[in-house]
Every structure is written in C-alpha cells, then in structure tokens.
Design an enzyme around this catalytic site. Structure first.
Site, mmCIF file in Angstrom:
data_model
loop_
_atom_site.group_PDB
_atom_site.id
_atom_site.type_symbol
_atom_site.label_atom_id
_atom_site.label_comp_id
_atom_site.label_asym_id
_atom_site.label_seq_id
_atom_site.Cartn_x
_atom_site.Cartn_y
_atom_site.Cartn_z
ATOM 1 N N GLU A 111 1.426 14.619 12.621
ATOM 2 C CA GLU A 111 1.290 15.805 11.774
ATOM 3 C C GLU A 111 0.573 15.468 10.470
ATOM 4 O OE1 GLU A 111 4.975 17.745 11.113
ATOM 5 O OE2 GLU A 111 5.445 18.011 13.232
ATOM 6 N N GLY A 112 0.919 14.301 9.910
ATOM 7 C CA GLY A 112 0.325 13.902 8.637
ATOM 8 C C GLY A 112 -1.179 13.764 8.705
ATOM 9 N N GLN A 114 -37.762 22.311 2.120
ATOM 10 C CA GLN A 114 -37.168 22.307 3.446
ATOM 11 C C GLN A 114 -36.428 21.005 3.754
ATOM 12 O OE1 GLN A 114 -39.459 22.157 7.349
ATOM 13 N NE2 GLN A 114 -38.956 24.351 7.248
ATOM 14 N N ARG A 118 -32.139 23.224 -10.589
ATOM 15 C CA ARG A 118 -33.026 22.101 -10.870
ATOM 16 C C ARG A 118 -34.419 22.351 -10.300
ATOM 17 N NH1 ARG A 118 -34.313 17.432 -13.763
ATOM 18 N NH2 ARG A 118 -34.941 15.733 -12.390
ATOM 19 N N GLY A 173 -30.104 11.134 -10.258
ATOM 20 C CA GLY A 173 -29.476 10.342 -11.312
ATOM 21 C C GLY A 173 -28.163 10.910 -11.801
ATOM 22 N N TRP A 180 0.818 -1.220 0.000
ATOM 23 C CA TRP A 180 0.000 0.000 0.000
ATOM 24 C C TRP A 180 0.854 1.273 0.000
ATOM 25 C CZ3 TRP A 180 -4.213 -2.405 -1.048
ATOM 26 C CH2 TRP A 180 -4.601 -3.549 -0.343
ATOM 27 N N ILE A 181 1.922 1.304 -0.772
ATOM 28 C CA ILE A 181 2.822 2.453 -0.730
ATOM 29 C C ILE A 181 2.397 3.491 -1.779
ATOM 30 C CG2 ILE A 181 5.204 3.237 -0.832
ATOM 31 C CD1 ILE A 181 4.437 1.310 1.516
ATOM 32 N N GLU A 241 -3.313 6.428 7.097
ATOM 33 C CA GLU A 241 -2.674 7.239 8.154
ATOM 34 C C GLU A 241 -3.437 7.149 9.478
ATOM 35 O OE1 GLU A 241 -0.667 10.848 7.487
ATOM 36 O OE2 GLU A 241 -0.484 10.533 5.324
#
Length: 420
Positions: free
Chosen positions: A280-281, A318, A307, A379, A195-196, A402
């Site tokens: 941090e990431g 509402q 639309r 749609g 998964w790199i 992560e």
C-alpha cells in the site's frame, strides 16, 4: 483567510477555515463519506475528495511554501508547521474519527500527499509514512488497548517512524539482525536500524525485530516503542542529497525492555504485516512522485511561456514543445496508474502488481522530468533560487525507498507470469 464548506453525510459543516490555527478537516461527530465514483473515469473524484484536494493545495501554498527554502537549507523541519498539519487532520486521514482521525478514504490520503508533494516532498514524506504505514499498521493489526492509547496521539501529536531497514537488510528486508528476546512479561531488544525516516521528530517507533531467529523471517515481530524508552537511542541525522528537512537517522537498541503488550498483532507475523503495508505504501510514494512532477512543471512552464530567445517564446519552439508534450503525457500515465491502484485497493481487488507499476513508473518519471525541467530552464534551473533543483534532488529517492525500481520490476514480472 481560506474557507471551504464540506458536505459530510448529507449535512453541511460550518466553514472549514484556517489562518495560523488550523481547523481539522472533519469533526468526529460526523461520519465522512468515502464512497468512490463506481464506473466513472479514474480522475473523476467524489465531492469530498475534490474539496479535500483544493483545501490541501491552498494549505500547502499558504503555509508550507514560505518555509520550503529555509527548511531545506537548515535541514530541519519547522515544528510549528508539523503541528499545524496535525491540527488540520492531515496526519491521520484514514483513521476513524473515534480516535480523532479524519475518517476519509485511502484515495483521499493519496490526493493530500500529492498536493503537499507539489510544494515540498520533504514535508510530504513524513505525512505519507504516518498515513500509509504507521496509522495503517495500528488500525489493521494493533490490539484494542494499543489503539485506544496511541491512535488519538498519532492523529493529533505523535509523529511516528517505521523502523524496518538495517545496514545489512535493504532490499532483502527480512534479513534483519535486530532481536527481541522474551524475558518474563517483557521483550529485550538488541540491534540497530538504518535510514529511518521521521526518526529525529518521532514520538513513537514501530520496530521490527526477530523474536525467534530459529524460525528465520517467520520470527519477525513488530513492537511499538516510545522515543524515551530506556535502551533506545537515536543517532545523528544523515546528511542526504534530497528530502533534507525530513529527519533520517539510525536507531540503536541496547537491552531495550518493552512489555509484551507492546507487540503489534501476533508474534512472528511482522513479515506479513510488512508485505501488506509496503504494498500500500508504494502507492503513497507514487503519489509523492507525481506531486513532484506537477510541482516542477508548475514552476517551469510559466517561465517557458515568458522567456524569449531569438524573438520567440521558448515554448513556441517545436523542439521544446514536443519534449513538454511527451512529459505531460507520461505524467498523465503515472497519475492513471497511481489512482487506479488506489481505487483497486479500496475496492478490495488484488493490487500488488498495479502498485508496483505505479511506484516504478512514477519514480522513474520524476527523476527524468525534473532533469528535463532544469534543462528547459537553463541557468536559472540550476540555481537554488528557482526551486526546481530541490525537486530534482528530492525525486531521486523515489527509485530507492520502499522498494527499489529493480524490486518493483521483479514484482511486476512475477505477477505477470502468474497471471498467464
């Protein structure tokens, strides 16, 4: 042509502009102001941050959006676009101008990631990894020799990859099996990674391997390895649900010999560097997720205003307007969590809990909000033509990489108990 004027250290640069050849965001002979607005609301930005945000937004619209669908359908990144991002200074935002970086703040990097994510999260993830993980790793922990040799390349041409995960070590990241055996002036690396991200396009890899398995996770060490290093092979791209133009591949190490000088920081300290950088990431991933949310709303709300059904605009009902209002409120909460954790990090305050909250909340919201946008669109939302279904697919990874949502909840709970 787009052009802006940037105030840097009280002096105005000549017009920052781009066509197909992108002028960098800053120039190395100037020091870029990174001061935050202390005491101001979180969403009040410095002049530098405001200009950066608007510049990156226009870059994303002009240069990235025309390529989004073709890159997604072909599952390939446009290499010309990738180089343009280097040329624009987007791949080393915090790196010192001495090394050809932009010399900006951590918050600036997050704003740039957010703006690119509005248009294409696949492009943003490579930029995020480069900035919040790989360049940060080099800046904080690499030897001066490695900084001098590689930071200019990371700022101008080398995409990089953070090679931590393995088939048997996902959330339990430090259970990795890849080993590094000392042999004279070299280490011999054997094992594999899974998964790199960025793997197929990367020029350099930051590989975590255990140099002393008897010490368990305290043997984990980080190595800088170039893509052409003998013994390193890159597997075929993994076919994914989303982020399809972002390359994700396995890596294989078969007696891969690297010099002792390629060690990042100290031997046995890789686990500590990982913890620091991933905290941090996670703020970077939160920024990516709020960008996805905003991008989905940008595509959806104009359609709902135009639309008509039963003689009224869809947004006037509402039942729809209340759902939209709820999502807008949640997005604002996600932004505040993300920006606040970034400001705390920049101020040198403890931020681990806040980063986990930002990552958890933003990623869960992105999956929910993009689904709602498809429901509201009906749609057309289900078609590839409209673009929201891509953001729906791209959003899902946010609750996984992560640090999964459950891992973030573990972190939040742990710190909540510690704070009592």
């Amino acid at each position: 042509m787009l052009a802006v004027r940037i105030l840097v250290s009280g002096r105005r640069l000549s017009d920052l502009s781009y066509r197909h050849n992108v002028t960098p965001l800053t120039r190395s002979q100037y020091s870029y102001s990174t001061e935050s607005n202390t005491g101001s609301p979180i969403q009040v930005f410095t002049e530098d941050e405001t200009i950066l945000r608007s510049t990156v937004r226009r870059f994303a619209e002009d240069r990235i959006r025309p390529l989004v669908r073709s890159m997604d359908e072909s599952s390939t990144m446009d290499r010309g676009l990738q180089q343009e991002m280097f040329d624009a200074g987007l791949m080393a935002i915090e790196v010192d101008p001495v090394y050809s970086g932009a010399g900006m703040s951590f918050s600036s990097a997050l704003l740039a990631i957010e703006e690119v994510s509005r248009v294409d999260p696949s492009v943003a993830v490579g930029m995020d990894i480069q900035n919040t993980l790989c360049c940060a790793l080099m800046t904080k922990y690499a030897s001066q020799q490695l900084k001098d040799s590689y930071l200019p390349k990371l700022a101008t041409q080398y995409l990089s990859a953070f090679a931590l995960s393995e088939a048997t070590s996902g959330s339990d990241a430090f259970a990795l099996k890849t080993t590094a055996t000392l042999d004279g002036d070299n280490y011999i690396i054997n094992g594999s990674k899974m998964w790199i991200s960025n793997a197929g396009y990367a020029g350099v890899f930051f590989v975590f391997a255990n140099a002393n398995p008897s010490q368990d996770y305290k043997g984990i060490t980080c190595f800088l390895i170039e893509k052409d290093n003998p013994g390193l092979s890159i597997g075929p791209p993994i076919d994914k649900l989303g982020l399809k133009s972002s390359s994700t591949c396995p890596l294989f190490f078969d007696n891969c010999k690297v010099p002792v000088s390629s060690v990042i920081g100290d031997v046995g300290q890789g686990y500590r560097y990982c913890i620091d950088l991933l905290n941090e990431g996670r703020i970077g991933i939160a920024a990516q997720m709020i960008g996805i949310c905003q991008g989905a709303l940008d595509l959806t709300l104009p359609y709902l205003q135009e639309r008509k059904q039963f003689g009224r605009n869809v947004l006037e009902y509402q039942g729809i307007s209340h759902q939209v209002a709820d999502m807008l409120t949640r997005l604002e909460c996600a932004r505040l969590l993300t920006y606040n954790s970034a400001r705390m990090r920049s101020a040198g305050l403890p931020f681990v809990k806040e980063a986990a909250m930002a990552k958890y909340y933003s990623s869960e919201l992105a999956t929910q909000l993009t689904r709602c946008c498809i429901d509201w669109l009906g749609g057309v939302g289900y078609t590839r033509e409209f673009g929201v279904e891509k953001l729906y697919r791209d959003a899902k990874i946010g609750t996984i990489y992560e640090g999964t949502s459950n891992i973030q909840l573990n972190t939040i709970a742990k710190y909540a108990l510690k704070d009592r």
